[in-house]
Design a protein around this motif. Structure first.
Motif, PDB file in Angstrom:
ATOM      1  N   ALA A  52      38.182  29.890  47.972  1.00 39.53           N
ATOM      2  CA  ALA A  52      37.648  28.695  47.370  1.00 39.53           C
ATOM      3  C   ALA A  52      38.139  28.259  46.889  1.00 39.53           C
ATOM      4  CB  ALA A  52      36.994  29.617  45.629  1.00 39.53           C
ATOM      5  N   LEU A  53      39.061  28.289  46.050  1.00 38.60           N
ATOM      6  CA  LEU A  53      40.871  27.087  46.725  1.00 38.60           C
ATOM      7  C   LEU A  53      40.579  26.337  47.280  1.00 38.60           C
ATOM      8  CD1 LEU A  53      42.956  29.159  44.598  1.00 38.60           C
ATOM      9  CD2 LEU A  53      42.050  28.010  43.462  1.00 38.60           C
ATOM     10  N   LEU A  54      40.595  26.151  48.397  1.00 38.80           N
ATOM     11  CA  LEU A  54      40.932  25.475  49.549  1.00 38.80           C
ATOM     12  C   LEU A  54      40.065  24.550  49.520  1.00 38.80           C
ATOM     13  CD1 LEU A  54      39.859  25.646  52.715  1.00 38.80           C
ATOM     14  CD2 LEU A  54      40.325  27.622  52.883  1.00 38.80           C
TER      15      LEU A  54
ATOM     16  N   ILE B 122      47.029  21.379  51.061  1.00 38.15           N
ATOM     17  CA  ILE B 122      47.398  19.645  50.746  1.00 38.15           C
ATOM     18  C   ILE B 122      48.331  18.893  52.112  1.00 38.15           C
ATOM     19  CG2 ILE B 122      48.701  18.455  49.482  1.00 38.15           C
ATOM     20  CD1 ILE B 122      48.843  20.834  47.265  1.00 38.15           C
ATOM     21  N   VAL B 123      48.640  19.597  52.364  1.00 38.60           N
ATOM     22  CA  VAL B 123      49.289  18.330  53.976  1.00 38.60           C
ATOM     23  C   VAL B 123      48.003  18.459  54.692  1.00 38.60           C
ATOM     24  CG1 VAL B 123      51.539  18.409  55.212  1.00 38.60           C
ATOM     25  CG2 VAL B 123      51.825  19.482  53.021  1.00 38.60           C
ATOM     26  N   MET B 124      47.819  19.419  55.190  1.00 40.01           N
ATOM     27  CA  MET B 124      46.452  19.535  56.498  1.00 40.01           C
ATOM     28  C   MET B 124      45.514  18.335  55.924  1.00 40.01           C
ATOM     29  SD  MET B 124      45.263  21.230  58.625  1.00 40.01           S
ATOM     30  CE  MET B 124      43.332  21.981  60.029  1.00 40.01           C
ATOM     31  N   VAL B 125      44.705  18.921  54.869  1.00 36.57           N
ATOM     32  CA  VAL B 125      43.400  18.334  54.525  1.00 36.57           C
ATOM     33  C   VAL B 125      44.316  16.117  54.457  1.00 36.57           C
ATOM     34  CG1 VAL B 125      41.505  17.953  53.375  1.00 36.57           C
ATOM     35  CG2 VAL B 125      41.975  19.816  54.070  1.00 36.57           C
ATOM     36  N   SER B 126      45.616  16.210  53.155  1.00 32.82           N
ATOM     37  CA  SER B 126      45.451  14.758  53.054  1.00 32.82           C
ATOM     38  C   SER B 126      45.930  13.614  54.649  1.00 32.82           C
ATOM     39  CB  SER B 126      46.253  14.377  51.933  1.00 32.82           C
ATOM     40  OG  SER B 126      47.942  15.700  52.505  1.00 32.82           O
TER      41      SER B 126
ATOM     42  N   GLY C 126      58.814  30.039  51.645  1.00 32.92           N
ATOM     43  CA  GLY C 126      58.465  31.798  52.088  1.00 32.92           C
ATOM     44  C   GLY C 126      56.387  31.172  52.689  1.00 32.92           C
ATOM     45  N   LEU C 127      56.695  32.429  53.755  1.00 32.57           N
ATOM     46  CA  LEU C 127      55.287  32.515  54.072  1.00 32.57           C
ATOM     47  C   LEU C 127      54.219  33.631  54.363  1.00 32.57           C
ATOM     48  CD1 LEU C 127      54.929  30.208  57.443  1.00 32.57           C
ATOM     49  CD2 LEU C 127      54.164  29.866  54.893  1.00 32.57           C
TER      50      LEU C 127
ATOM     51  N   PHE D  54      49.705  29.469  51.458  1.00 33.01           N
ATOM     52  CA  PHE D  54      48.839  28.402  52.340  1.00 33.01           C
ATOM     53  C   PHE D  54      48.656  27.259  51.684  1.00 33.01           C
ATOM     54  CE2 PHE D  54      43.799  28.448  52.717  1.00 33.01           C
ATOM     55  CZ  PHE D  54      43.922  28.804  54.110  1.00 33.01           C
ATOM     56  N   LEU D  55      47.963  27.874  50.306  1.00 31.73           N
ATOM     57  CA  LEU D  55      47.240  26.124  49.795  1.00 31.73           C
ATOM     58  C   LEU D  55      48.185  24.987  49.805  1.00 31.73           C
ATOM     59  CD1 LEU D  55      46.016  28.448  46.513  1.00 31.73           C
ATOM     60  CD2 LEU D  55      44.784  27.720  48.459  1.00 31.73           C
TER      61      LEU D  55
END
Length: 417
Positions: free
Chosen positions: A52-54, A144-148, A388-389, A139-140
């Motif tokens: 939902a948040l992604l 942000i970086v992935m989609v921008s 951390g991941l 992850f979230l």
């Protein structure tokens, strides 16, 4: 052309674009149901929260900057897009009715929302691959970086008029630009995060971790299948004349045929290999067929689309088994479905599209993989070093739901402590 005809065509093409966007948006539900069904019940809430948040984050950042990176008004070069923020005004009536060649025939806003849901779908591919052990907020942050930036840059190279498009790389609706791109990012994430605890024995033999809700996963498959009609059909971009209406109908037929064939082929191969009809292979076979036909759903005949989908279904079974041998833990098979089948699909274009060449398809595939994998690896490595991941061993054992979300999906089945 008569102004009324132009206006009706503009309205129809815009409406079709919007309906297609709604169908692709519905795929977010499909990804959520598929992923939640294929993980253990103790991680269900975190998976649903993440999906939902992604989606929400993807829509916001794509609106702010991602769309303008992917479709820049003033690109710096065919490799480096320009940068701008937020959306400009939509087309004016004068622009639409000008009668000039290249006049807009659908709303710019409809194009934005269609592309935004594609961006969210790309990020959803990563979500499934790192399920059950990657922490929610890192992850979230990556989303942000992935989609921008990360996804829009490679999207610009093909769909925004960049160097891959100029070179002649052919990818109708995104077997590589969306699906393999997402799988490439997922592969980098899986390598950095590592496998789930208990996934592989001391001798490296894979140990099955069954999903908690296969009815939910099956529902997710059918939702994704339905959404794919908007994914591929909407990518025709036009429907308001006889030729385009016929083209859209053929895209629907070929998309459906490929999914059906991929599902059946994967089920048959699983039956042959395991002596049982593995439902997860049936599900992923359908999705692999859909991914495979996405690169060119218009030009093949329905019979050829069936064959392309069937090969995709066979490939995904082999790919899932290979990744297990390599100890690359992918709970939902996202890398195999979207990556392996996506690669097959981009080269299957050569069968029916005379404008495609092997070298162009190869270069496009390698470039997109290198960018998505490399950029993701760098960004996630930085996030890993800073915050951390991965969840701790205790958090992973007790479940992400309690530690990340403070609740469980099925409290009535949980003993009070």
């Amino acid at each position: 052309m008569d102004n009324l005809v132009i206006e009706v065509g503009y309205a129809l093409d815009t409406f079709y674009f919007l309906i297609s966007a709604a169908l692709v948006m519905w795929m977010a539900a499909g990804f959520a149901m598929l992923e939640a069904g294929l993980v253990r019940s103790k991680n269900t809430v975190e998976i649903l929260n993440k999906n939902a948040l992604l989606y929400g984050i993807a829509c916001i950042v794509y609106l702010i900057v991602g769309y303008n990176v992917m479709y820049p008004a003033n690109p710096m070069s065919s490799v480096i897009p320009g940068i701008d923020f937020f959306l400009g005004a939509d087309n004016t009536a004068a622009d639409v009715l000008s009668g000039e060649e290249g006049a807009p025939y659908y709303s710019t806003m409809s194009d934005f929302i269609f592309q935004a849901v594609f961006a969210a779908a790309t990020m959803s591919i990563v979500s499934g691959a790192v399920a059950e052990r990657m922490r929610l907020w890192p992850f979230l942050i990556f989303a942000i970086v992935m989609v921008s930036v990360i996804y829009p840059v490679e999207g610009y190279w093909k769909w925004g008029g960049g160097f891959l498009d100029q070179m002649g790389f052919q990818d109708f609706a995104g077997s590589v630009v969306v699906h393999m791109a997402g799988a490439s990012a997922a592969l980098a994430a899986v390598i950095l995060v590592g496998p789930r605890k208990g996934r592989y024995g001391k001798n490296g033999k894979p140990i099955a971790i069954p999903g908690a809700n296969l009815p939910m996963a099956t529902l997710g498959m059918f939702i994704l299948w339905m959404g794919w009609f908007g994914f591929n059909g909407g990518s025709e971009l036009k429907i308001a004349n006889i030729d385009e209406a016929n083209a859209v109908a053929k895209v629907f037929v070929n998309t459906n045929a490929a999914a059906a064939a991929g599902m059946v082929a994967a089920a048959l191969l699983a039956r042959f290999l395991f002596g049982k009809t593995d439902l997860t292979m049936t599900i992923n076979g359908a999705l692999a067929g859909l991914v495979a036909i996405t690169a060119e759903p218009l030009m093949p005949s329905p019979a050829m689309a069936t064959l392309i989908g069937a090969v995709g279904g066979l490939i995904v079974v082999g790919s899932v088994l290979l990744l297990d041998k390599l100890k690359l833990d992918d709970p939902v098979g996202a890398i195999s479905v979207h990556g392996s089948a996506g690669i097959w699909g981009i080269f299957a274009v050569l069968i029916s599209n005379p404008d495609a060449t092997f070298m162009n398809q190869l270069i496009g595939t390698v470039v997109v993989f290198a960018w998505m994998f490399g950029a993701t690896f760098v960004v996630l490595s930085i996030i890993k070093a800073v915050v951390g991941l991965r969840a701790s061993e205790e958090e992973e054992m007790e479940g992400m739901d309690v530690h990340e979300c403070g609740m469980t999906a099925y409290p009535e089945f949980t003993n009070d402590k």
